[in-house]
Design an enzyme around this catalytic site. Structure first.
Site, PDB file in Angstrom:
ATOM      1  N   ASP A  53       0.778  -1.162   0.032  1.00  0.00           N
ATOM      2  CA  ASP A  53      -0.068  -0.106  -0.041  1.00  0.00           C
ATOM      3  C   ASP A  53       0.822   1.174  -0.058  1.00  0.00           C
ATOM      4  OD1 ASP A  53      -2.325  -0.992  -0.064  1.00  0.00           O
ATOM      5  OD2 ASP A  53      -3.053  -0.739   2.182  1.00  0.00           O
ATOM      6  N   GLU A  78      -4.051   7.037   2.191  1.00  0.00           N
ATOM      7  CA  GLU A  78      -4.290   6.489   3.763  1.00  0.00           C
ATOM      8  C   GLU A  78      -3.207   6.089   4.627  1.00  0.00           C
ATOM      9  OE1 GLU A  78      -6.576   2.910   3.045  1.00  0.00           O
ATOM     10  OE2 GLU A  78      -7.095   2.594   5.121  1.00  0.00           O
ATOM     11  N   ASP A 149      -6.281   5.998  -2.563  1.00  0.00           N
ATOM     12  CA  ASP A 149      -6.637   4.628  -1.919  1.00  0.00           C
ATOM     13  C   ASP A 149      -5.692   3.528  -2.554  1.00  0.00           C
ATOM     14  OD1 ASP A 149      -7.088   2.352  -0.307  1.00  0.00           O
ATOM     15  OD2 ASP A 149      -9.193   2.650   0.052  1.00  0.00           O
ATOM     16  N   ILE A 151      -4.901   0.268  -2.192  1.00  0.00           N
ATOM     17  CA  ILE A 151      -5.758  -0.979  -2.424  1.00  0.00           C
ATOM     18  C   ILE A 151      -6.923  -0.779  -1.745  1.00  0.00           C
ATOM     19  CG2 ILE A 151      -5.512  -3.388  -2.190  1.00  0.00           C
ATOM     20  CD1 ILE A 151      -2.551  -3.325  -2.594  1.00  0.00           C
TER      21      ILE A 151
HETATM   22  C1  2IP Z   1     -12.354  -0.447   3.470  1.00  0.00           C
HETATM   23  C2  2IP Z   1     -12.922  -1.437   2.258  1.00  0.00           C
HETATM   24  C3  2IP Z   1     -14.279  -2.026   3.050  1.00  0.00           C
HETATM   25  C4  2IP Z   1     -15.142  -1.171   3.390  1.00  0.00           C
HETATM   26  C5  2IP Z   1     -14.669   0.029   4.118  1.00  0.00           C
HETATM   27  C6  2IP Z   1     -13.566   0.732   3.567  1.00  0.00           C
HETATM   28  O1  2IP Z   1     -11.278   0.127   3.015  1.00  0.00           O
HETATM   29  O2  2IP Z   1     -13.360  -0.852   1.312  1.00  0.00           O
HETATM   30  O3  2IP Z   1     -14.358  -3.216   2.307  1.00  0.00           O
HETATM   31  O4  2IP Z   1     -16.135  -2.046   4.082  1.00  0.00           O
HETATM   32  O5  2IP Z   1     -15.677   1.013   4.164  1.00  0.00           O
HETATM   33  O6  2IP Z   1     -12.953   1.597   4.337  1.00  0.00           O
HETATM   34  P1  2IP Z   1     -17.272  -2.776   3.782  1.00  0.00           P
HETATM   35  O7  2IP Z   1     -16.862  -3.964   2.578  1.00  0.00           O
HETATM   36  O8  2IP Z   1     -18.115  -3.188   4.660  1.00  0.00           O
HETATM   37  O9  2IP Z   1     -18.233  -1.723   2.764  1.00  0.00           O
HETATM   38  P2  2IP Z   1      -9.885  -0.629   2.985  1.00  0.00           P
HETATM   39  O10 2IP Z   1      -9.867  -1.963   2.431  1.00  0.00           O
HETATM   40  O11 2IP Z   1      -8.982   0.064   2.419  1.00  0.00           O
HETATM   41  O12 2IP Z   1      -9.656  -0.720   4.233  1.00  0.00           O
HETATM   42 CA    CA Z   2     -10.477   1.829   1.524  1.00  0.00          CA
END
Ligand code: 2IP
Ligand code: CA
Length: 351
Positions: A53, A78, A149, A151
């Site tokens: 990342d 991030e 973001d 990944i």
């Molecule tokens: C996360 C990822 C998760 C999502 C969450 C994001 O980002 O997209 O899948 O939760 O909101 O912040 P959900 O899948 O329940 O929607 P990351 O993987 O970059 O932490």
């Molecule tokens: Ca994310």
């Protein structure tokens, strides 16, 4: 080269890094290894996924910053690029001038793993030519800032087992992984341009696809006017909200990844993505919001919309302190691809 082309190229390099870390056996082992193994040498990086990342984020800063020095300090992501080992020594992971220099730094970070450092440095410094026609951009770049973001949907990236829903939407798996790069205007706080790269789109997972927008232009082939009556939610969404939407006649589909769910809205596979919780951040929404805004849709604050105030998500520069708090989309979000569907959703939710 325009900033849009430059961002599309770095999104493709990011997708290459993401694919290589899964396809190369040596890197894949590092990706799935458990954190915190006790070894003779104190490791800087216990969590290879975070390094992937950080490298993507730093590659974007390096490549885009070299071409557009006026925005170098306004590229935010991030991740934090300082790693500390068990002896309290710190190292700052950066992309350096040459592949050789980057490799040397990575060898240190990766506990003398020369093979991994070499593979990563090579992709990071690769020259890519996308050969695509893009609009001419004549805006004041000094006003631009970028959210990345590197990944999105990391859980799916590491161990997602592919599941397809009845509506032909991937509930989990590598298809839910996206690279998100969004430009916003520092003066107005509005998103201007978005790039979503889906690195594992093809069945064999060797090839991805990408979408972009700049102001009101975008790469989408058709305008999505037909309603599907389908709404995409996170698997952990509140049951009361689900019930209200079902009662109003919507079909509900669950999928992982904030970027992927937004992409489904953009592509018209669903009418909207609703999230009532504070679990997305500015880096999750900037790119999708820019694309949705270019097609008469948008992303708004969920809580405010329920109260009758339709407020688009707004962006600001990040000073690095309390990043999660400062950059959270507090109050949840609604991503929609047309105003008519938004009206129906709000009517259903206000009941
Ligand atoms: C996360 C990822 C998760 C999502 C969450 C994001 O980002 O997209 O899948 O939760 O909101 O912040 P959900 O899948 O329940 O929607 P990351 O993987 O970059 O932490
Ligand atoms: Ca994310």
């Amino acid at each position: 080269m325009s900033i849009l082309e430059s961002l599309l190229i770095v999104s493709e390099k990011a997708a290459n890094i993401a694919r290589t870390c899964r396809q190369n056996q040596h890197l894949f082992k590092l990706l799935v290894q458990e954190k915190g193994t006790d070894e003779a040498n104190p490791r800087f990086v216990d969590d290879f996924k975070t390094l992937a990342d950080v490298l993507i984020q730093e590659m974007v800063k390096h490549d885009v910053g070299n071409k557009f020095p006026e925005i170098t300090d306004s590229i935010f992501g991030e991740e934090n690029n300082v790693f500390e080992n068990k002896l309290g020594e710190k190292i700052c992971v950066k992309v350096l001038k040459t592949a050789e220099e980057t490799k040397k730094l990575l060898i240190k970070v990766l506990n003398n793993d020369e093979e991994a450092a070499d593979l990563l440095a090579e992709i990071i410094h690769e020259e890519i030519d996308l050969k695509i026609d893009l609009p001419i951009i004549s805006e004041n770049i000094e006003d631009f800032a970028i959210w990345i973001d590197p990944i999105d949907s990391t859980a799916e990236y590491i161990n997602g087992i592919e599941k397809l829903s009845n509506s032909n939407i991937y509930t989990t798996g590598l298809k839910c992984v996206t690279v998100l790069i969004g430009i916003f205007n520092k003066k107005t706080g509005n998103p201007i341009s978005g790039i979503i790269n889906q690195p594992f789109f093809e069945e064999n997972q060797q090839l991805g696809r990408r979408f972009w927008s700049f102001n009101n232009q975008n790469s989408l082939k058709t305008s999505q006017n037909l309603s599907t009556n389908r709404i995409c939610l996170s698997s952990s969404e509140n049951p009361d909200i689900k019930e209200k939407l079902r009662t109003a006649g919507f079909e509900l589909v669950e999928a992982a990844g904030a970027g992927y769910k937004s992409l489904l809205v953009i592509l018209g596979e669903v009418d909207a993505y609703i999230l009532s919780k504070n679990s997305t951040f500015k880096w999750d929404t900037c790119a999708p919001q820019a694309i949705l805004s270019s097609m008469n849709g948008g992303i708004i604050n969920y809580q405010e919309a329920i109260k009758g105030n339709v407020i688009p998500i707004c962006y600001d520069v990040c000073n690095g302190e309390n990043k999660l708090l400062q950059c959270c989309n507090e109050g949840g979000i609604i991503a929609f691809n047309n105003e008519t569907v938004l009206k129906c959703i709000l009517e259903a939710l206000r009941k």
